[in-house]
Design a protein around this motif. Structure first.
Motif, mmCIF file in Angstrom:
data_model
loop_
_atom_site.group_PDB
_atom_site.id
_atom_site.type_symbol
_atom_site.label_atom_id
_atom_site.label_comp_id
_atom_site.label_asym_id
_atom_site.label_seq_id
_atom_site.Cartn_x
_atom_site.Cartn_y
_atom_site.Cartn_z
ATOM 1 N N LEU A 1 22.586 39.718 29.233
ATOM 2 C CA LEU A 1 23.445 38.752 29.795
ATOM 3 C C LEU A 1 24.941 39.613 29.998
ATOM 4 C CD1 LEU A 1 22.906 35.456 28.312
ATOM 5 C CD2 LEU A 1 21.871 36.297 30.277
ATOM 6 N N LEU A 2 25.465 39.165 31.176
ATOM 7 C CA LEU A 2 26.839 39.780 31.712
ATOM 8 C C LEU A 2 27.421 38.500 32.097
ATOM 9 C CD1 LEU A 2 29.076 41.961 31.635
ATOM 10 C CD2 LEU A 2 28.461 42.155 34.049
ATOM 11 N N VAL A 3 28.709 37.758 31.463
ATOM 12 C CA VAL A 3 29.188 36.662 32.138
ATOM 13 C C VAL A 3 30.667 36.997 32.051
ATOM 14 C CG1 VAL A 3 29.758 33.972 31.526
ATOM 15 C CG2 VAL A 3 27.544 35.162 30.813
ATOM 16 N N PHE A 4 31.336 36.467 33.284
ATOM 17 C CA PHE A 4 32.648 36.885 33.578
ATOM 18 C C PHE A 4 33.264 35.544 34.174
ATOM 19 C CE2 PHE A 4 30.975 39.850 36.812
ATOM 20 C CZ PHE A 4 31.309 39.044 37.829
ATOM 21 N N GLU A 5 34.719 35.335 34.159
ATOM 22 C CA GLU A 5 35.347 34.370 34.646
ATOM 23 C C GLU A 5 35.995 34.852 35.969
ATOM 24 O OE1 GLU A 5 38.252 32.774 32.211
ATOM 25 O OE2 GLU A 5 36.918 31.627 30.837
ATOM 26 N N ARG A 6 36.332 34.145 36.928
ATOM 27 C CA ARG A 6 37.164 34.356 37.930
ATOM 28 C C ARG A 6 38.094 33.282 38.166
ATOM 29 N NH1 ARG A 6 35.690 38.320 41.912
ATOM 30 N NH2 ARG A 6 38.097 38.106 42.260
ATOM 31 N N ARG A 7 39.359 33.658 38.178
ATOM 32 C CA ARG A 7 40.457 32.617 38.244
ATOM 33 C C ARG A 7 41.514 32.669 39.282
ATOM 34 N NH1 ARG A 7 41.300 29.253 33.846
ATOM 35 N NH2 ARG A 7 39.627 29.472 32.156
ATOM 36 N N LEU A 8 41.666 31.896 40.029
ATOM 37 C CA LEU A 8 42.742 31.863 41.173
ATOM 38 C C LEU A 8 43.474 30.444 40.828
ATOM 39 C CD1 LEU A 8 44.055 33.358 43.618
ATOM 40 C CD2 LEU A 8 42.375 32.187 45.389
ATOM 41 N N GLY A 9 44.616 30.703 40.656
ATOM 42 C CA GLY A 9 45.797 29.424 40.583
ATOM 43 C C GLY A 9 44.808 28.587 39.519
ATOM 44 N N GLU A 10 44.759 27.368 39.695
ATOM 45 C CA GLU A 10 43.954 26.446 38.781
ATOM 46 C C GLU A 10 42.645 26.438 38.903
ATOM 47 O OE1 GLU A 10 46.100 24.639 36.586
ATOM 48 O OE2 GLU A 10 47.489 25.714 37.593
ATOM 49 N N GLU A 11 41.941 27.244 39.730
ATOM 50 C CA GLU A 11 40.598 27.163 39.979
ATOM 51 C C GLU A 11 40.108 28.409 39.008
ATOM 52 O OE1 GLU A 11 37.118 26.163 42.455
ATOM 53 O OE2 GLU A 11 38.923 25.114 41.923
ATOM 54 N N ALA A 12 38.952 27.930 38.274
ATOM 55 C CA ALA A 12 38.254 28.860 37.524
ATOM 56 C C ALA A 12 36.772 28.675 37.574
ATOM 57 C CB ALA A 12 38.725 28.724 35.978
ATOM 58 N N TRP A 13 35.953 29.938 37.737
ATOM 59 C CA TRP A 13 34.794 29.845 37.782
ATOM 60 C C TRP A 13 34.147 30.988 36.773
ATOM 61 C CZ3 TRP A 13 32.873 31.155 43.577
ATOM 62 C CH2 TRP A 13 33.001 30.241 44.255
ATOM 63 N N LEU A 14 32.964 30.476 36.347
ATOM 64 C CA LEU A 14 31.944 31.367 35.352
ATOM 65 C C LEU A 14 30.883 31.913 36.164
ATOM 66 C CD1 LEU A 14 32.513 31.602 32.318
ATOM 67 C CD2 LEU A 14 30.478 30.001 32.005
ATOM 68 N N CYS A 15 30.784 33.070 36.230
ATOM 69 C CA CYS A 15 29.663 34.039 36.800
ATOM 70 C C CYS A 15 28.726 34.390 35.789
ATOM 71 C CB CYS A 15 30.360 35.160 37.682
ATOM 72 S SG CYS A 15 31.871 34.544 38.755
ATOM 73 N N LEU A 16 27.581 34.247 36.062
ATOM 74 C CA LEU A 16 26.501 34.623 34.945
ATOM 75 C C LEU A 16 25.353 35.456 35.613
ATOM 76 C CD1 LEU A 16 27.142 31.121 34.714
ATOM 77 C CD2 LEU A 16 26.447 31.681 32.373
#
Length: 539
Positions: free
Chosen positions: A477-492
């Motif tokens: 597995l490789l998991v990272f976050e992407r963030r822009l302002g108040e928005e945050a995603w998890l990419c798996l």
């Protein structure tokens, strides 16, 4: 077309013209062939195309040996054809970047013919000439990327000349101001014709050490170093003096100054060195250097989660205010479907995973023609090779022909619909079922998936502009976050061949990304083999 910073997060589709589409039936793709297929390119939702060289050339290295920097080789068409292609691309909102092979010219260029004619002609110092050592051998130990010494004896001048690649590709002398100005003038010629920027071939090779000092030995071979996989002795040196010199940065700043005169243009540099990320940072930082750069770090055979994490984190740490351009395939390396295959078996599900991972990284992206079809490396026999690099190092290294075979457009047509005649390289029989026509008839095809994902990505500012932080990796597995302002995603992403479960650190809301197949259940997520998914972090 009205965003001058389009390149920040832009997707660039690399077209290798001689293998894209043959419009005139001579077995070689051409500019009118690209024009004929421009609507296909537009359907991919890319921001720009990068055209590999179409300049006048004897084709010893298939266009990367230029004999006229302002001419179109008749093999590819005319200057009028090129202008027509630019207009058609612009009409569809697609920018056009062209290759600039500035480090070296062809030995058939008029500049070199004049330079080698004597030691006192007006262009005598336009190339890198050096006296032999007392025993007649080359002035130092520098090696050519394509094998053997980087020096060739010229009987007319009774001196050696430098060539980092083929002997028919002599290096220009960037310590000569007239050379720099001439090349900038040639780039201005194309900008005036409407091109939107350049891909700079071998951008860290321009300058050499004035003292011609020999390189020290390299006792720690590094994955990604040029020549490692082909057992090329080039990898056995630390390339301290033959490239990546401090003066290089000053010339790149001159290129940026030129581009600033043409708003909306951009340059992406190819970086080939053992400290590529450090060089990328220097070449794209400060706002006065190049817009983007890519290295060979993801063009190797390594694709483990640990390697990917290390590369991503190194880029994030090194570049600071610079800008990366990610690529997992091009005209110089084994196609990613074969290079990153598990157990040597290309897998379409795995290909979709590569697509999603590449297009989720922070930075711009280069896609190589045929990746959207899931093409694997074509297998050629020795007698079918035309690449001098592969011919020299066969069979340990089979060269670059396997990734350059023609695009398959129609499975039932002769030569895959690429040409009515025998192509310059054979169309792989294994590529015919993956033809554009076959995939356009299948909504579940790789091509359809690419189109949907690229269109979706265009609508996600977070994927284009957001910060990136790797939060987990293990053997699959490789998991990272992407963030822009108040928005945050998890990419798996699951790079393994078996399903895996990941415990979520926070509540999430699953996002309907095209082709994603992760199943979010309560505090965990199920990822099938080669699976991926995206979720909005809620807490």
């Amino acid at each position: 077309m009205n965003r001058n910073d389009w390149w920040r997060g832009g997707v660039i589709y690399q077209v290798y013209p001689r293998s894209f589409f043959d419009s005139n039936g001579d077995g070689v793709g051409d500019l009118l062939g690209v024009l004929e297929k421009i609507d296909y390119i537009a359907s991919l939702q890319v921001d720009a195309i990068w055209l590999s060289p179409f300049f006048t050339s004897p084709m010893k290295d298939f266009g990367y040996d230029v004999s006229d920097y302002r001419g179109v080789d008749p093999l590819f068409g005319t200057l009028a054809d090129f202008s027509q292609l630019v207009r058609a691309a612009h009409a569809r909102g697609i920018r056009v970047l062209i290759d600039q092979v500035l480090n070296h010219s062809s030995d058939q260029h008029a500049w070199f013919e004049e330079s080698r004619s004597s030691r006192d002609n007006p262009k005598a110092d336009w190339y890198v000439w050096a006296e032999p050592r007392d025993d007649g051998t080359p002035p130092n130990n520098w090696l050519s990327v394509f094998g053997g010494p980087a020096w060739t004896w010229d009987s007319r001048r009774r001196q050696y000349y430098l060539h980092n690649f083929l002997a028919s590709q002599p290096d220009l002398n960037f310590h000569c101001e007239a050379v720099q100005q001439q090349l900038l003038d040639d780039m201005t010629f194309w900008l005036a014709l409407g091109v939107d920027g350049f891909r700079l071939d071998a951008a860290n090779f321009y300058f050499h050490d004035r003292q011609l000092r020999s390189n020290p030995a390299n006792h720690a071979l590094r994955e990604g170093s040029i020549g490692v996989r082909s057992d090329n002795p080039y990898a056995y040196q630390q390339h301290i003096y033959d490239k990546t010199q401090p003066e290089n940065l000053l010339f790149l700043r001159r290129i940026r100054q030129l581009l600033e005169r043409y708003p909306g243009t951009a340059a992406v540099a190819e970086i080939g060195c053992d400290h590529s990320l450090r060089t990328m940072a220097a070449y794209t930082g400060g706002g006065d250097t190049l817009h983007m750069a890519y290295s060979f770090d993801l063009l190797t055979e390594q694709c483990s989660p640990a390697f990917l994490r290390s590369t991503i984190e190194s880029v994030e740490a090194e570049l600071v205010d610079g800008w990366p351009c990610w690529s997992i395939g091009n005209h110089d390396v084994v196609r990613v479907m074969s290079r990153w295959a598990l157990n040597g078996q290309p897998d379409c599900g795995r290909g979709r995973l590569f697509m999603a991972l590449l297009l989720s990284l922070r930075g711009s992206v280069c896609l190589y023609q045929g990746e959207e079809l899931g093409l694997d490396e074509a297998e050629l026999q020795y007698e079918q090779l035309v690449d001098p690099y592969g011919i020299r190092f066969w069979p340990e290294f089979k060269g670059r022909d396997g990734c350059r075979t023609p695009m398959p457009w129609h499975a039932q047509d002769p030569h895959g619909g690429f040409s009515a005649e025998q192509p310059w390289l054979p169309v792989s029989a294994g590529h015919l079922p993956l033809s554009v026509a076959a995939q356009e008839a299948d909504e579940a095809s790789m091509l359809a998936t690419y189109r949907r994902f690229l269109a979706w990505r265009r609508q996600q500012p977070l994927l284009i502009e957001g910060r990136l932080r790797v939060v987990h990796h293990d053997d699959a597995l490789l998991v990272f976050e992407r963030r822009l302002g108040e928005e945050a995603w998890l990419c798996l992403f699951n790079l393994g061949a078996e399903a895996r479960h990941f415990s979520l650190p926070n509540p999430v809301e699953a996002l309907p990304a095209p082709a994603s197949n992760a199943v979010f259940e309560g505090s965990g997520v199920h990822l099938p083999a080669h699976g991926f998914g995206f979720a909005r972090l809620l807490g």
